[in-house]
Enzyme design. Structure first.
Site, PDB file in Angstrom:
ATOM      1  N   PHE A 147       1.530   1.106  -6.916  1.00 31.74           N
ATOM      2  CA  PHE A 147       2.294   1.389  -8.137  1.00 31.74           C
ATOM      3  C   PHE A 147       1.411   1.705  -9.328  1.00 31.74           C
ATOM      4  O   PHE A 147       1.847   2.366 -10.269  1.00 31.74           O
ATOM      5  CB  PHE A 147       3.196   0.190  -8.481  1.00 31.74           C
ATOM      6  CG  PHE A 147       2.465  -0.983  -9.085  1.00 31.74           C
ATOM      7  CD1 PHE A 147       2.245  -1.065 -10.457  1.00 31.74           C
ATOM      8  CD2 PHE A 147       2.003  -2.024  -8.288  1.00 31.74           C
ATOM      9  CE1 PHE A 147       1.563  -2.143 -11.017  1.00 31.74           C
ATOM     10  CE2 PHE A 147       1.334  -3.097  -8.835  1.00 31.74           C
ATOM     11  CZ  PHE A 147       1.109  -3.162 -10.208  1.00 31.74           C
ATOM     12  N   SER A 224      -3.014  -4.147  -2.043  1.00 31.01           N
ATOM     13  CA  SER A 224      -3.610  -5.480  -1.991  1.00 31.01           C
ATOM     14  C   SER A 224      -4.442  -5.640  -0.724  1.00 31.01           C
ATOM     15  O   SER A 224      -4.232  -4.948   0.274  1.00 31.01           O
ATOM     16  CB  SER A 224      -2.519  -6.546  -2.036  1.00 31.01           C
ATOM     17  OG  SER A 224      -1.770  -6.546  -0.839  1.00 31.01           O
ATOM     18  N   CYS A 279      -7.344  -1.610 -10.067  1.00 36.20           N
ATOM     19  CA  CYS A 279      -8.285  -2.214  -9.133  1.00 36.20           C
ATOM     20  C   CYS A 279      -9.718  -2.093  -9.647  1.00 36.20           C
ATOM     21  O   CYS A 279     -10.609  -2.783  -9.161  1.00 36.20           O
ATOM     22  CB  CYS A 279      -8.150  -1.585  -7.753  1.00 36.20           C
ATOM     23  SG  CYS A 279      -8.678   0.129  -7.657  1.00 36.20           S
TER      24      CYS A 279
END
Length: 497
Positions: A147, A224, A279
């Site tokens: 996202f 993730s 990230c």
């Protein structure tokens, strides 16, 4: 209510399930997205299989012209894309422009696909023998994207895959799916044949369908670490080529000689930009020595307090809301955990409310000090506007901290000392290193990829690494005998002698 549908060839079946799309600034549901299943994926695969062989047979220069036109169309529609992205994700419009731009840079690299696809040639590898290699597309590639970068990461994936001659099926995040659909529309407008780039929406059911499908030989994933490991292991078990990039806990080492005013300015953007939902954010700062830590903290407090949190279309906001109410609760839960573990909450962003937008998913900027390596809040990714201070005794301690962490995506060192910078870059066990650069995302003609639990698979994103991932190498050994049936020119495996 606005409905977001799949972008595939043919009519999409009526959805059995849907997912809500929030407006993070207001806390209201603004749209719904259809969730697909294995049957819908099969429809997309069937269309891709029909169009891909002819696309692969199209010469690279013509494929590059489609990429050039796609680049032009994205640039022409950049404001629309940025505003649409902001409305579903929550990042401010200026930040959304950066999301689109960093994806476009990979498209620019893909425009050079004729040069990138040139193979190797050795004349005279043996008596009358030449050897050459070529790179050929895999067939159908799939991308599963997160996202937090709904424009950039899809373009990282499909740009290289399509330019190399593959068809591509994109499964974006169901939280903000509209920009990926718009990109696929622009690719079709740019001249790509129908079915070359398709978008299917879904959750774990669609992900598992992609992992199990025998006609999808390669999958690229960003998300993730737990899911990255799952996708890597399942994909590899199904004999697929997989690159799966996961979470991060990027450290910023601050040496005693660093320009602290510059460091604070860099940290404000790297730790809190996009509400920390990157990230490659920099959520851990590691000052070397107590004096450095105290001086840095003194400068950080007023800078963080001066950050403006606003709605996504506020031109003066430094960052906006997080993406969903669940994510807001998760970030605030990690602040609770850190406090219980003994961290000092210097600036507390819990319970932040924006006047006129009290239902928005806002988290105020948070600064935690005295964080130690045994704390779960240090070990795990928070993915929000939270900056942790971990104090290092000396340079060796500063090298050890990111090197021993479970994640190894990015790291930065701030210093004026060239020897320290060189030593740190050489020794630290992390995939991407910045020297006085807080977010060291490589440019498009290099490659992106982390180590340890930040990256599964041995080939990085985009650049020449991306080309290798989306193609397979064929090696040809040839000779043209000059006649004679007496065996005098019989083939002998060439040796170095």
């Amino acid at each position: 209510m606005r409905q977001v549908d799949h972008f595939i060839v043919g009519d999409s079946p009526a959805p059995v399930r849907k997912h809500q799309i929030w407006n993070p600034s207001t806390g209201e549901v603004q749209a719904e997205v259809a969730l697909g299943d294995a049957a819908l994926l099969q429809q997309a695969v069937d269309a891709a299989k029909k169009v891909q062989p002819a696309w692969a047979a199209t010469n690279p220069q013509k494929r590059a012209r489609v990429m050039f036109e796609f680049k032009r169309l994205v640039e022409a529609n950049k404001q629309e894309l940025a505003e649409l992205l902001s409305s579903e994700h929550g990042k401010v419009v200026e930040d959304a422009h950066g999301d689109v731009q960093r994806g476009l840079e990979v498209i620019e690299f893909a425009c050079g696909i004729p040069q990138a696809l040139k193979g190797e040639y050795t004349q005279g590898a043996g008596p009358g023998i030449d050897v050459y290699s070529m790179r050929q597309p895999l067939g159908i590639g799939a991308g599963i994207t997160p996202f937090n970068f709904p424009a950039m990461i899809p373009m990282w994936m499909f740009g290289m895959a399509i330019a190399a001659g593959n068809a591509f099926i994109l499964k974006p995040s169901e939280r903000d799916p509209s920009v990926p659909v718009r990109l696929a529309e622009l690719m079709l407008e740019a001249g790509a044949p129908e079915g070359l780039l398709q978008v299917v929406h879904g959750d774990k059911e669609m992900v598992d369908a992609i992992l199990d499908h025998p006609d999808i030989p390669a999958i690229s994933f960003v998300g993730s670490s737990d899911i990255a490991q799952y996708i890597y292991s399942c994909g590899a078990a199904n004999a697929k080529r997989v690159q799966a990039f996961g979470g991060a806990k990027n450290h910023g080492i601050v040496m005693p000689d660093a320009d602290l005013d510059q460091v604070v300015n860099d940290l404000a953007g790297a730790a809190f930009g996009s509400a920390g939902e990157r990230c490659m954010a920099l959520p851990v700062v590691v000052p070397v020595g107590e004096d450095t830590a105290n001086r840095l903290r003194e400068k950080l407090i007023p800078a963080i307090n001066a950050l403006r949190v606003g709605v996504s279309n506020d031109p003066d906001a430094h960052y906006g809301p997080v993406v969903t109410p669940e994510h807001k609760a998760r970030v605030e839960g990690w602040i609770d955990t850190a406090e219980k573990e003994g961290a000092e909450v210097v600036i507390d962003g819990r319970g932040f409310s924006l006047q006129g937008h009290e239902n928005g998913f806002f988290v105020g900027p948070t600064l935690l000090d005295r964080v130690t390596t045994d704390m779960d809040s240090y070990k795990e990714e928070i993915f929000g506007p939270v900056l942790q201070i971990v104090r290092a005794k000396d340079f060796e301690d500063a090298v050890r901290l990111p090197s021993e962490h479970q994640y190894g995506n990015g790291v930065a060192i701030f210093t004026r000392n060239g020897h320290a910078a060189r030593e740190f870059a050489s020794r630290v066990n992390v995939g991407m290193v910045g020297i006085n650069v807080p977010i060291p995302v490589p440019v498009s003609y290099h490659s992106f990829g982390g180590w340890k639990r930040s990256g599964f698979g041995d080939i990085d994103q985009y650049g020449m690494e991306g080309l290798k991932f989306w193609t397979k190498a064929k090696k040809v050994t040839q000779r043209w005998p000059d006649g004679g049936g007496d065996g005098s020119n019989a083939f002998v495996i060439p040796t170095m002698g």
